[in-house]
Design a protein around this motif. Structure first.
Motif, short mmCIF file in Angstrom:
data_model
loop_
_atom_site.label_atom_id
_atom_site.label_comp_id
_atom_site.label_asym_id
_atom_site.label_seq_id
_atom_site.Cartn_x
_atom_site.Cartn_y
_atom_site.Cartn_z
N ALA A 113 25.55 53.79 38.01
CA ALA A 113 26.91 53.79 37.64
C ALA A 113 26.79 53.48 35.93
O ALA A 113 25.82 53.11 35.37
CB ALA A 113 27.57 52.77 38.13
N ILE A 114 28.02 54.06 35.31
CA ILE A 114 28.19 53.61 34.06
C ILE A 114 29.31 52.54 33.94
O ILE A 114 30.02 52.17 34.84
CB ILE A 114 28.74 54.95 33.06
N PRO A 115 29.60 51.80 32.76
CA PRO A 115 30.42 50.80 32.59
C PRO A 115 32.00 51.14 33.08
O PRO A 115 32.43 50.47 33.71
CB PRO A 115 30.51 50.38 31.10
N ARG A 116 32.25 52.45 32.97
CA ARG A 116 33.60 52.81 33.39
C ARG A 116 33.64 52.77 34.82
O ARG A 116 34.72 52.22 35.38
CB ARG A 116 33.71 54.53 32.91
N ASP A 117 32.55 53.27 35.59
CA ASP A 117 32.50 52.93 37.12
C ASP A 117 32.85 51.34 37.46
O ASP A 117 33.37 51.33 38.41
CB ASP A 117 31.13 53.43 37.65
#
Length: 317
Positions: A113-117
């Motif tokens: 996951a990326i921070p947006r997720d």
């Protein structure tokens, strides 16, 4: 003799002094204090076979028919790892004071996951609790969000960054009614934390860059030696929140480092001091009532923790 200074940032820098000896080790315990949630509830499945869960602590005698204030916490770990158990001890205390306290799971780098997720998952946790308030026994108009470090960022972004939303057309609000932030990485600009991981959308996900009028009342805790966010940025956030007409109270503990608020890091005395201030903030905003019970509760919690450890050690023999 070592001192740690507690500053409250309002329009001016003010504070109080608390003494603590270098010669006396801090009284530290696991951040769970031996407690486990009363229930696990799946709130979101972002991908097949990836159920995200709420780790729920209920007040004693809680009924589903109640309209109980609630707080949802998010764990720290640099958006890369971490576990909901980071907020088990704090959740148990707030449940003892009459709140439904939840530590929410969200995807991290370990799940690709990326921070947006992370923020999208955090938003879905608030949305789920509000949508299912009558099933959980929660007041949908008294749902706070909180968290530490990256989890503090998630909580702040859920409250302040509306563009990060996997369901932007939902009729159920995902905006918390108050924010309780522990060393949050709330500045993600070029001079802030984690910029390289959010370069393509940093203005959308950086709470500092989304300050505007009408944000939830906020309380923030930092150590002055925090390596993730420095004092000038902390002061700038406080000042800009006030300029926008928002309530924001920032407490800074001198010489303390990142994560100091946990009883496992800063120790018992700092934990109690921080939680007394959290308690007072929640009373002020009608999430709790009555007097803080932090010291008495912590003493009992430590007895519980020691008894649990003793029982486990005996079972191993």
């Amino acid at each position: 003799m070592k001192y740690f200074l507690l500053f409250t940032l309002t329009l001016l820098l003010t504070g109080a002094i608390h003494a603590q000896s270098d010669k006396v080790a801090r009284e530290k315990y696991s951040w769970t204090l031996g407690y486990k949630p009363d229930e696990l509830i799946t709130f979101y499945t972002p991908k097949p076979d990836m159920d995200l869960k709420l780790h729920v602590f209920y007040p004693e005698g809680h009924k589903r028919s109640n309209e109980t204030p609630c707080i949802v916490f998010y764990f720290g770990g640099g958006w890369s790892g971490g576990s909901p158990d980071q907020f088990y001890g704090i959740s148990k205390y707030l449940a003892s004071r009459g709140m439904v306290a939840i530590s929410a799971q969200y995807r991290t780098k370990k799940q690709k996951a990326i921070p947006r997720d992370c923020v999208e998952d955090g938003r879905e946790a608030i949305r789920y609790v509000r949508e299912h308030a009558t099933e959980i026994g929660v007041d949908p108009e008294r749902i706070a969000a909180g968290g530490g470090s990256a989890g503090g960022h998630v909580a702040a972004a859920v409250g302040m960054c509306p563009q990060i939303d996997v369901h932007p057309n939902s009729k159920v609000s995902s905006i918390p009614d108050a924010l309780v932030l522990f060393n949050p990485v709330y500045h993600n600009g070029p001079e802030g934390y984690g910029h390289s991981r959010v370069t393509d959308y940093w203005r959308e996900i950086s709470p500092y860059h989304n300050i505007r009028e009408g944000l939830p009342p906020t309380i923030v805790f930092f150590g002055s030696d925090d390596h993730c966010i420095k004092l000038p940025l902390i002061q700038a956030f406080q000042t800009d929140m006030e300029k926008a007409g928002n309530e924001c109270v920032t407490h800074i503990y001198d010489k303390e480092k990142h994560g100091f608020f946990h009883i496992s890091k800063g120790g018992r005395k700092i934990f109690e001091d921080v939680m007394n201030k959290v308690d007072g903030f929640l009373v002020e905003h009608k999430f709790l009532s009555g007097e803080s019970e932090v010291e008495a509760w912590t003493a009992k919690a430590i007895e519980h923790y020691k008894a649990e450890r003793g029982a486990k050690q005996k079972s191993k023999k």
